[in-house]
Design a protein around this motif. Structure first.
Motif, PDB file in Angstrom:
ATOM      1  N   GLN A   1      11.876  49.946  47.998  1.00  0.00           N
ATOM      2  CA  GLN A   1      11.233  49.432  48.899  1.00  0.00           C
ATOM      3  C   GLN A   1       9.949  48.539  48.568  1.00  0.00           C
ATOM      4  OE1 GLN A   1      10.258  52.542  51.748  1.00  0.00           O
ATOM      5  NE2 GLN A   1      12.200  52.210  53.038  1.00  0.00           N
ATOM      6  N   ILE A   2       9.403  49.123  47.626  1.00  0.00           N
ATOM      7  CA  ILE A   2       8.331  48.478  46.853  1.00  0.00           C
ATOM      8  C   ILE A   2       8.629  47.141  46.262  1.00  0.00           C
ATOM      9  CG2 ILE A   2       6.454  48.718  45.044  1.00  0.00           C
ATOM     10  CD1 ILE A   2       6.107  51.649  45.847  1.00  0.00           C
ATOM     11  N   GLN A   3       9.785  47.246  45.471  1.00  0.00           N
ATOM     12  CA  GLN A   3      10.329  46.134  44.868  1.00  0.00           C
ATOM     13  C   GLN A   3      10.698  45.209  45.818  1.00  0.00           C
ATOM     14  OE1 GLN A   3      10.113  45.693  41.604  1.00  0.00           O
ATOM     15  NE2 GLN A   3      11.144  43.678  41.510  1.00  0.00           N
ATOM     16  N   GLU A   4      11.297  45.049  46.817  1.00  0.00           N
ATOM     17  CA  GLU A   4      11.918  44.267  47.876  1.00  0.00           C
ATOM     18  C   GLU A   4      10.626  43.746  48.445  1.00  0.00           C
ATOM     19  OE1 GLU A   4      14.366  46.473  50.529  1.00  0.00           O
ATOM     20  OE2 GLU A   4      15.969  46.543  48.989  1.00  0.00           O
ATOM     21  N   LEU A   5       9.703  44.571  48.831  1.00  0.00           N
ATOM     22  CA  LEU A   5       8.279  44.080  49.225  1.00  0.00           C
ATOM     23  C   LEU A   5       7.704  42.862  48.243  1.00  0.00           C
ATOM     24  CD1 LEU A   5       6.676  47.105  51.002  1.00  0.00           C
ATOM     25  CD2 LEU A   5       7.813  45.036  52.245  1.00  0.00           C
ATOM     26  N   ARG A   6       7.647  43.352  46.991  1.00  0.00           N
ATOM     27  CA  ARG A   6       7.022  42.488  46.041  1.00  0.00           C
ATOM     28  C   ARG A   6       7.890  41.171  46.009  1.00  0.00           C
ATOM     29  NH1 ARG A   6       5.952  46.858  41.416  1.00  0.00           N
ATOM     30  NH2 ARG A   6       4.034  47.656  42.321  1.00  0.00           N
ATOM     31  N   GLU A   7       9.185  41.318  45.880  1.00  0.00           N
ATOM     32  CA  GLU A   7      10.028  40.055  45.688  1.00  0.00           C
ATOM     33  C   GLU A   7       9.854  39.069  47.000  1.00  0.00           C
ATOM     34  OE1 GLU A   7      14.047  41.293  45.357  1.00  0.00           O
ATOM     35  OE2 GLU A   7      13.525  42.018  43.245  1.00  0.00           O
ATOM     36  N   SER A   8       9.669  39.848  48.322  1.00  0.00           N
ATOM     37  CA  SER A   8       9.662  38.963  49.411  1.00  0.00           C
ATOM     38  C   SER A   8       8.247  38.373  49.484  1.00  0.00           C
ATOM     39  CB  SER A   8       9.725  39.900  50.960  1.00  0.00           C
ATOM     40  OG  SER A   8       8.900  40.851  50.728  1.00  0.00           O
ATOM     41  N   TYR A   9       7.297  39.050  49.066  1.00  0.00           N
ATOM     42  CA  TYR A   9       5.725  38.395  49.059  1.00  0.00           C
ATOM     43  C   TYR A   9       5.813  37.521  48.038  1.00  0.00           C
ATOM     44  CZ  TYR A   9       0.893  38.253  48.234  1.00  0.00           C
ATOM     45  OH  TYR A   9      -0.508  37.978  48.354  1.00  0.00           O
ATOM     46  N   GLN A  10       6.529  37.650  46.633  1.00  0.00           N
ATOM     47  CA  GLN A  10       6.534  36.428  46.001  1.00  0.00           C
ATOM     48  C   GLN A  10       7.245  34.975  46.382  1.00  0.00           C
ATOM     49  OE1 GLN A  10       8.427  38.210  42.398  1.00  0.00           O
ATOM     50  NE2 GLN A  10       6.091  39.134  41.742  1.00  0.00           N
ATOM     51  N   LYS A  11       8.307  35.232  47.194  1.00  0.00           N
ATOM     52  CA  LYS A  11       8.914  34.152  47.632  1.00  0.00           C
ATOM     53  C   LYS A  11       8.314  33.673  48.808  1.00  0.00           C
ATOM     54  CE  LYS A  11      13.856  35.755  47.073  1.00  0.00           C
ATOM     55  NZ  LYS A  11      14.869  36.414  47.610  1.00  0.00           N
ATOM     56  N   ALA A  12       7.582  34.357  49.466  1.00  0.00           N
ATOM     57  CA  ALA A  12       6.691  33.923  50.769  1.00  0.00           C
ATOM     58  C   ALA A  12       5.612  33.089  49.843  1.00  0.00           C
ATOM     59  CB  ALA A  12       6.086  34.842  51.732  1.00  0.00           C
ATOM     60  N   GLU A  13       5.083  33.576  48.965  1.00  0.00           N
ATOM     61  CA  GLU A  13       3.793  32.532  48.269  1.00  0.00           C
ATOM     62  C   GLU A  13       4.502  31.473  47.744  1.00  0.00           C
ATOM     63  OE1 GLU A  13       2.228  35.186  45.381  1.00  0.00           O
ATOM     64  OE2 GLU A  13       0.526  36.057  46.747  1.00  0.00           O
ATOM     65  N   GLN A  14       5.499  31.372  47.171  1.00  0.00           N
ATOM     66  CA  GLN A  14       6.392  30.166  46.656  1.00  0.00           C
ATOM     67  C   GLN A  14       6.490  29.293  47.675  1.00  0.00           C
ATOM     68  OE1 GLN A  14       9.566  31.548  44.467  1.00  0.00           O
ATOM     69  NE2 GLN A  14       8.378  32.406  42.699  1.00  0.00           N
ATOM     70  N   LEU A  15       6.689  29.580  48.992  1.00  0.00           N
ATOM     71  CA  LEU A  15       7.414  28.708  50.047  1.00  0.00           C
ATOM     72  C   LEU A  15       5.956  28.208  50.866  1.00  0.00           C
ATOM     73  CD1 LEU A  15      10.157  30.504  51.229  1.00  0.00           C
ATOM     74  CD2 LEU A  15      10.447  28.447  50.177  1.00  0.00           C
ATOM     75  N   LYS A  16       4.713  28.438  50.212  1.00  0.00           N
ATOM     76  CA  LYS A  16       3.563  28.081  50.920  1.00  0.00           C
ATOM     77  C   LYS A  16       3.347  28.808  52.356  1.00  0.00           C
ATOM     78  CE  LYS A  16       2.814  24.716  47.936  1.00  0.00           C
ATOM     79  NZ  LYS A  16       1.992  24.325  47.309  1.00  0.00           N
TER      80      LYS A  16
END
Length: 143
Positions: free
Chosen positions: A55-70
């Motif tokens: 879950q932590i890894q998935e949250l980090r990945e989704s957070y990084q994707k969200a940051e990349q998408l502005k």
């Protein structure tokens, strides 16, 4: 899993009764039951820790994707969901951070010896040097 039927269990119990006897059999059954319970508990703990890490890894990945998408260009509903994801990530990591903070002062106290106290004698010497004149006048005595 093991595909053990009723007659196999009866055979195992009769052999155990003959080998251990009626006095030691109940104690042996309790010991085996405790071992099985502890093994199940250990397996469940490992499973829970792995799911938390995933879950932590998935949250980090989704957070990084969200940051990349502005993130600022996203809808308000997505902002709320991202904030909730951040909060969940903080809650999951909080026990680990608390244990790390408890260990840090102990490690620092073991590594660094305490600083020496303020040297009072050195201060007194330095304060008297500023009061004393550089050279004392030498008087010549007539002969």
């Amino acid at each position: 899993m093991f595909d053990i039927g009723f007659w196999e269990l009866v055979l195992i119990s009769v052999i155990a009764l003959v080998v251990l006897g009626p006095e030691r059999l109940p104690h042996a059954i309790r010991s085996v039951a405790r071992f099985i319970a502890s093994a199940k508990q250990m397996a469940n703990n490992v499973k829970n820790e792995l799911s938390q890490e995933l879950q932590i890894q998935e949250l980090r990945e989704s957070y990084q994707k969200a940051e990349q998408l502005k993130v600022k260009d996203l809808a308000p509903e997505l902002h709320e969901s991202i904030e909730s994801l951040k909060e969940v990530a903080r809650e999951v990591q909080q026990p680990y951070a608390a244990s790390a903070e408890e260990e840090q002062p102990l490690a620092q106290s073991l590594e660094a010896p305490s600083a020496p106290e303020h040297d009072v004698l050195a201060d007194k010497v330095s304060s008297t040097e500023s009061v004393l004149p550089e050279k004392l006048p030498v008087e010549k005595h007539p002969e």
